[in-house]
Design a protein around this motif. Structure first.
Motif, mmCIF file in Angstrom:
data_model
loop_
_atom_site.group_PDB
_atom_site.id
_atom_site.type_symbol
_atom_site.label_atom_id
_atom_site.label_comp_id
_atom_site.label_asym_id
_atom_site.label_seq_id
_atom_site.Cartn_x
_atom_site.Cartn_y
_atom_site.Cartn_z
ATOM 1 N N ASN A 136 -32.429 -22.418 -15.077
ATOM 2 C CA ASN A 136 -31.690 -23.538 -16.838
ATOM 3 C C ASN A 136 -32.014 -24.309 -17.107
ATOM 4 N N ALA B 276 -23.866 -26.559 -17.956
ATOM 5 C CA ALA B 276 -25.436 -26.456 -17.708
ATOM 6 C C ALA B 276 -25.653 -25.108 -18.320
ATOM 7 N N PHE C 206 -27.905 -21.725 -19.425
ATOM 8 C CA PHE C 206 -29.443 -20.816 -18.955
ATOM 9 C C PHE C 206 -29.755 -19.740 -19.665
ATOM 10 N N TYR D 239 -24.678 -19.705 -8.826
ATOM 11 C CA TYR D 239 -24.958 -21.067 -10.001
ATOM 12 C C TYR D 239 -23.766 -21.935 -10.083
ATOM 13 N N SER E 190 -27.670 -28.958 -11.695
ATOM 14 C CA SER E 190 -27.120 -27.909 -11.452
ATOM 15 C C SER E 190 -28.597 -27.176 -10.831
#
Length: 460
Positions: A51, A70, A72, A93, A259
């Motif tokens: 993340n 969020a 990634f 996730y 997250s």
């Protein structure tokens, strides 16, 4: 709710939170870049579950909603084929929300993915012709996703078999990538939206900060290290009442957001990544605790003395004193504890302002100190957002949540010099890293983050 804050308090609020997130930056260059890119040894080898950034802000075009995001997979090179980027189909996730201040999630939005790979032994190509829709037969690899909302009342599926916006393989393959983005956005029950797919890397900074704070004399500035890279993004836009305590954003407007990623293992799902405020795991948490922090739930933060000590006695001010001769503020830093662990409220510590602690919610119970990104949803979007957020009088900006355009690095420079305690900006650092905005403009509609690029990073 009282939101009148003095100029001196604004400075203290704005810079203190980032100092919390900057106390180890100079000594941990080997762990990767700023924000939360490759922040811990184990996750550095697992980019699909890494993340990079979390954002939470009142939607500027729909102020009755909040946008949660969020990102990634750090440093996605646009031309990095033939195996382009994707979410991990073996992971869950999550974007988690604490509305009552006990550091436990009251609402969880959870994404899972499955792959559809039609290449087999026939081709190495991601697509074998122009892709004009997400269901185009020329798109040989795609991902589908499910979004579930998990609360104390149970689990509800919001999206089933959504299609991830694919990696942008180039103008010949995807002549109108914007239409693919539009097709990938799903409407949610109750008026929200969801998005999953590739996007531009929205974090902007000159990461030569690791070279003795921009060369030891601020000569190494003005280069956006993240320019040209992409990420994979998950975003939601939901009505405020969907995430507020007791479903009442008027009485209870403050939420905490973070997250996590849970990766499948022979022992079941294991949390391998966690992110709330920017920069925290990289530069607050010492190297020996980074992997453990990624597996730690927020309600246990206050029980880890080694982490709390990094807040009350941060390292970077001492390094600034050694490198630039700027006197380090006195410790312990109770103001940082307020911003890092409790949120900002007059009753919580030395910053005499009510801004973004869940203790301000009228129906909140006992507050549990924990690291997370806190947002007061009662603060309306700024007509002219200031990149320095709260420090510049823009109360919707970082550390009251985080918008895509908030310049956390420049705020951090001021924090390193002690502005949080003095109440005065440091003129010598006023120019910051001279990277004041993203190289691409942000959108005016959900999901706001720019489209992914398709030009190689080393092309210019």
């Amino acid at each position: 709710m009282e939101l009148r804050i003095s100029r001196r308090a604004l400075i203290g609020i704005g810079v203190a939170g980032v100092l919390t997130a900057s106390s180890l930056a100079l000594l941990r260059a080997e762990t990767g870049a700023a924000s939360s890119h490759r922040e811990a040894p184990m996750i550095a080898g697992d980019p699909r579950n890494d993340n990079t950034d979390v954002y939470a802000f009142v939607s500027p075009d729909r102020p009755d909603t909040v946008t949660l995001m969020a990102n990634f997979i750090p440093f996605e090179e646009p031309n990095g084929g033939p195996n382009f980027y994707r979410f991990d189909a073996g992971s869950r996730y999550n974007i988690k929300i604490d509305s009552d201040g006990d550091a436990q999630p009251d609402t969880v939005y959870q994404w899972t993915f499955r792959d559809e790979d039609r290449r087999g032994t026939d081709t190495f190509l991601y697509d074998n012709g122009p892709v004009t829709s997400l269901n185009d037969k020329n798109l040989l690899f795609r991902q589908r996703y499910t979004v579930k909302k998990i609360t104390h009342r149970g689990t509800r599926t919001l999206v089933k078999d959504g299609v991830v916006a694919p990696s942008n393989t180039g103008p010949a393959s995807m002549p109108d990538y914007g239409s693919l983005r539009t097709q990938s956005i799903k409407n949610l029950p109750g008026g929200g939206k969801a998005f999953a797919g590739q996007a531009d890397e929205a974090f902007f900074a000159d990461l030569r900060v690791f070279d003795l704070l921009y060369g030891g004399d601020l000569s190494e500035v003005g280069q956006d290290t993240l320019r040209g890279y992409n990420v994979h993004s998950l975003a939601l836009q939901v009505p405020k009442n969907e995430v507020a305590l007791k479903g009442d954003a008027d009485r209870n407007p403050v939420i905490g957001v973070w997250s996590t990623v849970d990766k499948w293992s022979p022992k079941g799902y294991v949390q391998v990544s966690r992110l709330g405020q920017p920069l925290v795991n990289e530069v607050v948490v010492p190297a020996g605790l980074k992997d453990a922090f990624n597996a730690l739930p927020p309600h246990k933060d206050a029980d880890v003395p080694a982490v709390v000590k990094r807040v009350t006695n941060p390292e970077v001010p001492k390094l600034l004193e050694a490198i630039y001769g700027l006197r380090a503020p006195k410790t312990p830093r109770a103001d940082l504890v307020e911003i890092f662990l409790t949120g900002i409220a007059k009753a919580n510590g030395p910053i005499k302002a009510d801004l973004n602690s869940q203790s301000l919610n009228k129906d909140a119970g006992r507050l549990r100190p924990a690291e997370m990104l806190r947002l007061n949803m009662a603060v309306a979007p700024a007509a002219n957002p200031n990149r320095l957020g709260v420090i510049a009088g823009d109360l919707q900006g970082f550390p009251n949540g985080r918008r895509l355009g908030d310049d956390v690095i420049d705020i951090a420079l001021q924090a390193m010099a002690g502005a949080a305690q003095s109440g005065e900006l440091v003129d010598a650092l006023a120019a910051g890293d001279k990277v004041d905005r993203n190289d691409k403009p942000f959108g005016t509609r959900f999901p706001y983050i720019p489209l992914p690029g398709n030009t190689s990073v080393n092309a210019s």
